[in-house]
Design a protein around this motif. Structure first.
Motif, PDB file in Angstrom:
ATOM      1  N   ILE A  24      -0.411   4.100  -5.614  1.00  0.00           N
ATOM      2  CA  ILE A  24      -0.858   4.019  -4.223  1.00  0.00           C
ATOM      3  C   ILE A  24      -0.892   2.568  -3.743  1.00  0.00           C
ATOM      4  O   ILE A  24      -1.589   2.230  -2.780  1.00  0.00           O
ATOM      5  N   LEU A  25      -0.144   1.693  -4.423  1.00  0.00           N
ATOM      6  CA  LEU A  25      -0.129   0.281  -4.067  1.00  0.00           C
ATOM      7  C   LEU A  25       1.311  -0.151  -3.856  1.00  0.00           C
ATOM      8  O   LEU A  25       2.135  -0.063  -4.766  1.00  0.00           O
ATOM      9  N   ARG A  26       1.635  -0.601  -2.670  1.00  0.00           N
ATOM     10  CA  ARG A  26       2.975  -1.092  -2.366  1.00  0.00           C
ATOM     11  C   ARG A  26       2.969  -2.610  -2.293  1.00  0.00           C
ATOM     12  O   ARG A  26       1.990  -3.220  -1.874  1.00  0.00           O
ATOM     13  N   GLY A  27       4.098  -3.213  -2.697  1.00  0.00           N
ATOM     14  CA  GLY A  27       4.243  -4.649  -2.588  1.00  0.00           C
ATOM     15  C   GLY A  27       3.788  -5.432  -3.801  1.00  0.00           C
ATOM     16  O   GLY A  27       3.954  -6.650  -3.840  1.00  0.00           O
ATOM     17  N   ALA A  28       3.197  -4.771  -4.798  1.00  0.00           N
ATOM     18  CA  ALA A  28       2.765  -5.443  -6.029  1.00  0.00           C
ATOM     19  C   ALA A  28       3.713  -5.082  -7.158  1.00  0.00           C
ATOM     20  O   ALA A  28       4.213  -3.958  -7.226  1.00  0.00           O
ATOM     21  N   LEU A  29       3.955  -6.037  -8.061  1.00  0.00           N
ATOM     22  CA  LEU A  29       4.814  -5.783  -9.215  1.00  0.00           C
ATOM     23  C   LEU A  29       4.015  -5.453 -10.470  1.00  0.00           C
ATOM     24  O   LEU A  29       4.577  -4.961 -11.443  1.00  0.00           O
ATOM     25  N   ASP A  30       2.698  -5.715 -10.445  1.00  0.00           N
ATOM     26  CA  ASP A  30       1.883  -5.465 -11.632  1.00  0.00           C
ATOM     27  C   ASP A  30       0.431  -5.319 -11.192  1.00  0.00           C
ATOM     28  O   ASP A  30       0.037  -5.773 -10.106  1.00  0.00           O
ATOM     29  N   VAL A  38      -9.358  -4.040 -10.628  1.00  0.00           N
ATOM     30  CA  VAL A  38      -7.953  -4.322 -10.894  1.00  0.00           C
ATOM     31  C   VAL A  38      -7.495  -5.427  -9.950  1.00  0.00           C
ATOM     32  O   VAL A  38      -7.976  -5.538  -8.814  1.00  0.00           O
ATOM     33  N   LEU A  39      -6.578  -6.237 -10.435  1.00  0.00           N
ATOM     34  CA  LEU A  39      -6.075  -7.374  -9.671  1.00  0.00           C
ATOM     35  C   LEU A  39      -4.578  -7.209  -9.452  1.00  0.00           C
ATOM     36  O   LEU A  39      -3.801  -7.227 -10.412  1.00  0.00           O
ATOM     37  N   PRO A  40      -4.127  -7.019  -8.200  1.00  0.00           N
ATOM     38  CA  PRO A  40      -2.686  -6.919  -7.940  1.00  0.00           C
ATOM     39  C   PRO A  40      -1.999  -8.267  -8.192  1.00  0.00           C
ATOM     40  O   PRO A  40      -2.535  -9.330  -7.849  1.00  0.00           O
ATOM     41  N   HIS A  41      -0.821  -8.191  -8.777  1.00  0.00           N
ATOM     42  CA  HIS A  41      -0.003  -9.382  -8.996  1.00  0.00           C
ATOM     43  C   HIS A  41       1.361  -9.199  -8.356  1.00  0.00           C
ATOM     44  O   HIS A  41       1.897  -8.085  -8.322  1.00  0.00           O
ATOM     45  N   ARG A  42       1.919 -10.308  -7.884  1.00  0.00           N
ATOM     46  CA  ARG A  42       3.255 -10.266  -7.302  1.00  0.00           C
ATOM     47  C   ARG A  42       4.320 -10.838  -8.241  1.00  0.00           C
ATOM     48  O   ARG A  42       5.483 -10.964  -7.856  1.00  0.00           O
ATOM     49  N   ILE A 215       8.658  -6.128  -0.024  1.00  0.00           N
ATOM     50  CA  ILE A 215       8.035  -6.704  -1.220  1.00  0.00           C
ATOM     51  C   ILE A 215       8.148  -8.212  -1.037  1.00  0.00           C
ATOM     52  O   ILE A 215       9.254  -8.777  -1.076  1.00  0.00           O
ATOM     53  N   ASN A 216       7.015  -8.870  -0.811  1.00  0.00           N
ATOM     54  CA  ASN A 216       7.027 -10.284  -0.453  1.00  0.00           C
ATOM     55  C   ASN A 216       6.690 -11.147  -1.666  1.00  0.00           C
ATOM     56  O   ASN A 216       5.546 -11.184  -2.121  1.00  0.00           O
ATOM     57  N   LEU A 217       7.691 -11.838  -2.183  1.00  0.00           N
ATOM     58  CA  LEU A 217       7.487 -12.808  -3.257  1.00  0.00           C
ATOM     59  C   LEU A 217       7.544 -14.220  -2.697  1.00  0.00           C
ATOM     60  O   LEU A 217       8.176 -15.114  -3.265  1.00  0.00           O
ATOM     61  N   THR A 236      13.484  -6.152 -10.116  1.00  0.00           N
ATOM     62  CA  THR A 236      12.764  -5.352  -9.130  1.00  0.00           C
ATOM     63  C   THR A 236      13.746  -4.534  -8.297  1.00  0.00           C
ATOM     64  O   THR A 236      14.634  -5.098  -7.663  1.00  0.00           O
ATOM     65  N   PRO A 237      13.617  -3.213  -8.294  1.00  0.00           N
ATOM     66  CA  PRO A 237      14.517  -2.395  -7.477  1.00  0.00           C
ATOM     67  C   PRO A 237      14.436  -2.779  -6.000  1.00  0.00           C
ATOM     68  O   PRO A 237      13.341  -2.957  -5.456  1.00  0.00           O
TER      69      PRO A 237
END
Length: 402
Positions: A24-30, A38-42, A215-217, A236-237
């Motif tokens: 349920i989280l978009r834009g995070a890679l981990d 929990v901590l989203p990471h890019r 997906i913003n890196l 990353t797809p």
């Protein structure tokens, strides 16, 4: 529509608590499990092991473009968070990060966490102090009593641990949007510095205009052609990829022309290993007067800071460009040459001159407030131009809906 509580919510029978996962989280890679949530990471865990400095570690943990996304009939949503507040010694206080709630793609509410951890940074010595703070609860109420798609965009420039998500009706994974996934990498400008809201950063706004899933890196101070970032892009797809290169290489005074060209080639080669035919757009720097013809490094203007203003200045010597020192003018020429030569055998590789997004005449009308980063109105301008040039007719990212 929003209220905020200063302490975690006490469980009630009429609330449904849903685990926060990448589903349920978009834009995070981990997603990293922490002591409090929990901590989203890019950047993925493998890349984070190779991060050489605190600046990138901080930037990639700031959830620019990251949003919770789900489908529900809920009329109320609660989100417990631990935000990390940054304080720069001698600089004006920073505004609290903004959480934006969208219903069926339309803005519906905003909230901020007033409390949280505090990271104090002395820009003169680059020393830091960290203080642990409390969990804060954001509450969104009055949502339509009907099945709907909900997104909560996290603050683009405020590290945010997610502690708990509660709704007054069950939630489900979001429906596939059918939109192409746009993977973007850039500097603090792409990260969203000086944007007022997470959907107001130029990549977020351009994605909305171009009907793409972002997906913003973009990493503040850290678009430095790092191999681990290239591998993250490779793995990353994505349906569309862009890389905005230049300003950080100059203002960090990271390399000279001899190293820059091969580093760009290597960065693009790595991306192409995973995306051999994906449209790949190389974007050169927007106009930045302090570094157009003056090399880095850039540094805070301490005289401005003593007056309560944050500004930057270039400290390099323009005469050293003859020996390979980099300026934005030099970098634009080099990027254009590299893409032109590579495109002879890579028809899906494209170039966009950053001056077409924000040029000298734009700077005269809408100057960069701190001489380095655009203000909210300029983020909108850049987004509109990027959407037209990249997603519009004849653009390399032209979509079926575009």
């Amino acid at each position: 529509m929003t209220t905020r509580h200063d302490a975690p919510h006490q469980a009630r029978q009429d609330w449904t608590t849903t685990p926060i996962t990448l589903g349920i989280l978009r834009g995070a890679l981990d997603l990293e499990q922490t002591e409090r949530g929990v901590l989203p990471h890019r950047l993925p865990a493998r890349a984070r092991l190779q991060i050489p400095d605190g600046q990138l570690a901080m930037a990639e943990s700031q959830p620019s473009g990251v949003r919770l996304a789900f489908r529900t009939r809920a009329t109320a949503v609660e989100l417990d968070v631990v935000a990390t507040k940054r304080v720069y010694t001698g600089a004006p206080p920073r505004p609290d990060g903004v959480y934006e709630l969208l219903v069926d793609g339309r803005p519906a509410a905003r909230a901020s966490a007033a409390d949280g951890d505090t990271l104090t940074i002395d820009m003169a010595t680059m020393s830091t102090q960290f203080r642990t703070g409390p969990v804060d609860t954001l509450r969104f109420t009055g949502l339509p009593d009907a099945e709907k798609d909900v997104e909560i965009w996290l603050p683009h420039d405020e590290t945010t641990q997610l502690v708990a998500l509660r709704t007054d009706a069950p939630l489900h994974s979001p429906r596939p949007s059918g939109r192409p996934v746009w993977l973007h990498h850039g500097s603090s400008i792409s990260h969203g510095s000086n944007a007022a809201t997470p959907t107001g950063t130029w990549p977020a706004r351009a994605a909305a205009l171009g009907e793409a899933e972002l997906i913003n890196l973009g990493f503040g101070g850290s678009a430095l052609l790092d191999p681990f970032t290239a591998r993250a892009l490779r793995d990353t797809p994505a349906d569309l990829i862009s890389v905005k290169i230049g300003i950080n290489v100059v203002n960090a005074d990271l390399m000279r022309l001899r190293a820059f060209g091969p580093a760009v080639h290597g960065f693009l080669d790595t991306i192409r290993e995973g995306h051999p035919t994906t449209p790949l757009l190389v974007v050169s720097p927007i106009y930045c007067p302090i570094h157009e013809t003056t090399p880095g490094p850039s540094a805070p203007d301490h005289s401005a800071m003593s007056e309560g203003r944050l500004r930057f200045r270039a400290t390099g010597d323009p005469s050293e460009t003859a020996a390979g020192k980099l300026t934005l003018t030099v970098i634009r020429d080099e990027l254009a040459r590299i893409v032109r030569e590579r495109a002879a055998t890579d028809p899906h590789l494209h170039y966009l001159d950053g001056l077409g997004l924000y040029g000298e005449s734009d700077n005269a009308a809408m100057p960069l407030p701190d001489d380095l980063h655009p203000d909210p109105a300029t983020h909108r301008l850049i987004a509109e131009r990027f959407a037209r040039l990249a997603f519009g007719d004849g653009g390399p990212f032209r979509t079926k809906a575009g």
